[in-house]
Structures are given as C-alpha cells and as structure tokens.
Design a protein around this motif. Structure first.
Motif, short mmCIF file in Angstrom:
data_model
loop_
_atom_site.label_atom_id
_atom_site.label_comp_id
_atom_site.label_asym_id
_atom_site.label_seq_id
_atom_site.Cartn_x
_atom_site.Cartn_y
_atom_site.Cartn_z
N LEU A 193 2.44 -8.65 -29.92
CA LEU A 193 1.59 -9.72 -29.34
C LEU A 193 2.61 -10.90 -28.54
O LEU A 193 3.88 -10.86 -29.06
N THR A 194 2.02 -11.39 -27.52
CA THR A 194 2.73 -12.61 -26.90
C THR A 194 2.64 -13.65 -27.50
O THR A 194 1.63 -13.72 -28.54
N SER A 195 3.40 -14.74 -27.53
CA SER A 195 2.91 -16.11 -28.23
C SER A 195 1.47 -16.76 -27.87
O SER A 195 0.81 -17.38 -28.98
N GLU A 196 1.21 -16.61 -26.89
CA GLU A 196 -0.17 -16.93 -26.40
C GLU A 196 -1.47 -16.02 -27.14
O GLU A 196 -2.11 -16.66 -27.68
N GLU A 197 -1.14 -14.73 -27.26
CA GLU A 197 -2.12 -13.93 -28.00
C GLU A 197 -2.10 -14.37 -29.26
O GLU A 197 -3.16 -14.34 -29.92
N ALA A 198 -1.01 -14.38 -30.06
CA ALA A 198 -0.96 -14.81 -31.28
C ALA A 198 -1.60 -16.09 -31.74
O ALA A 198 -2.33 -16.17 -32.70
N PHE A 199 -1.28 -17.09 -30.90
CA PHE A 199 -2.02 -18.33 -30.97
C PHE A 199 -3.50 -18.34 -30.86
O PHE A 199 -4.22 -18.83 -31.65
N GLU A 200 -3.90 -17.73 -30.01
CA GLU A 200 -5.43 -17.37 -29.92
C GLU A 200 -5.96 -16.57 -30.97
O GLU A 200 -7.21 -16.64 -31.05
N SER A 201 -5.37 -15.79 -31.59
CA SER A 201 -5.64 -15.04 -32.59
C SER A 201 -5.91 -15.60 -33.99
O SER A 201 -6.55 -15.09 -35.05
N ILE A 202 -5.39 -16.79 -34.08
CA ILE A 202 -5.17 -17.41 -35.25
C ILE A 202 -6.58 -17.82 -35.86
O ILE A 202 -6.84 -17.53 -37.20
N LEU A 219 -1.15 -13.88 -40.96
CA LEU A 219 -1.36 -15.25 -40.35
C LEU A 219 -0.10 -15.83 -40.32
O LEU A 219 0.37 -16.65 -39.21
N HIS A 220 0.86 -15.68 -41.41
CA HIS A 220 2.17 -16.40 -41.16
C HIS A 220 3.02 -15.76 -40.01
O HIS A 220 3.85 -16.39 -39.32
N GLY A 221 2.77 -14.30 -39.70
CA GLY A 221 3.55 -13.65 -38.82
C GLY A 221 2.88 -14.04 -37.32
O GLY A 221 3.75 -14.51 -36.24
N LEU A 222 1.71 -14.29 -37.28
CA LEU A 222 1.07 -15.01 -35.97
C LEU A 222 1.73 -16.48 -35.80
O LEU A 222 2.03 -16.72 -34.55
N TYR A 223 1.81 -17.34 -36.94
CA TYR A 223 2.13 -18.63 -36.47
C TYR A 223 3.82 -18.62 -36.16
O TYR A 223 4.20 -19.10 -35.11
N ARG A 224 4.40 -17.60 -36.67
CA ARG A 224 5.90 -17.27 -36.26
C ARG A 224 6.13 -16.90 -34.78
O ARG A 224 6.81 -17.37 -34.03
N ILE A 225 5.32 -16.00 -34.38
CA ILE A 225 5.28 -15.58 -32.94
C ILE A 225 4.73 -16.61 -32.10
O ILE A 225 5.35 -16.68 -30.92
N ALA A 226 3.66 -17.42 -32.45
CA ALA A 226 3.18 -18.31 -31.67
C ALA A 226 4.25 -19.54 -31.58
O ALA A 226 3.82 -20.40 -30.56
N ASP A 227 5.19 -19.71 -32.35
CA ASP A 227 6.10 -20.78 -32.34
C ASP A 227 5.32 -22.20 -32.30
O ASP A 227 5.86 -22.92 -31.40
N THR A 228 4.33 -22.27 -33.23
CA THR A 228 3.72 -23.54 -32.84
C THR A 228 3.59 -24.03 -34.42
O THR A 228 3.43 -23.36 -35.44
N LYS A 229 3.29 -25.45 -34.35
CA LYS A 229 2.77 -26.12 -35.74
C LYS A 229 1.41 -26.58 -35.49
O LYS A 229 0.78 -27.14 -36.23
N LYS A 230 0.95 -26.26 -34.41
CA LYS A 230 -0.55 -26.80 -33.95
C LYS A 230 -1.47 -25.88 -34.61
O LYS A 230 -1.20 -24.68 -34.73
N HIS A 231 -2.74 -26.27 -34.82
CA HIS A 231 -3.69 -25.42 -35.37
C HIS A 231 -4.97 -25.38 -34.36
O HIS A 231 -5.67 -26.33 -34.09
N PRO A 232 -5.13 -24.22 -33.74
CA PRO A 232 -6.22 -23.97 -32.76
C PRO A 232 -7.52 -24.44 -33.18
O PRO A 232 -8.36 -24.91 -32.58
#
Length: 61
Positions: A11-20, A43-56
C-alpha cells in the motif's frame, strides 16, 4: 473486507489513509475477539503507513 485482502507492504501512504474508514467500519461490526485483534493490528499498520494522526472519518464531520 476488500481492503484487508491487500498486503500492507504493497500500500502507498494515500491508499492506506483512504482504507482507514472501511477497516473501522468492519471493525465495529466484529464480534469475535480474534478477528477484532487482527483488524486492530491491520488498522495500526494502516496508520503507520499513512504516516498521519488525522482521522479520515472525522474529516467528513
């Protein structure tokens, strides 16, 4: 759950963020403790890859 079929490492960081939101939606419906734990780890892995603290999900409010 379509998202969880994909390997986190692909997953790219964008894909991970959009999957949350999808993962959270499925997580809230689970009853089995093993599946809940697996979804939380994913989910933890997605947040790590997305490298964000925002919640979509909260951005839509």
């Amino acid at each position: 759950m379509i998202v969880m079929k994909k390997s986190l490492k692909n997953l790219t960081s964008e894909e991970a963020f959009e999957s949350i939101p999808e993962v959270i939606s499925v997580l809230l419906k689970l009853k089995d403790s093993f599946l809940i734990r697996e979804a939380m780890n994913y989910l933890h892995g997605l947040y790590r890859i997305a490298d964000t603290k925002k919640h979509p999900c909260l951005e839509k409010i």
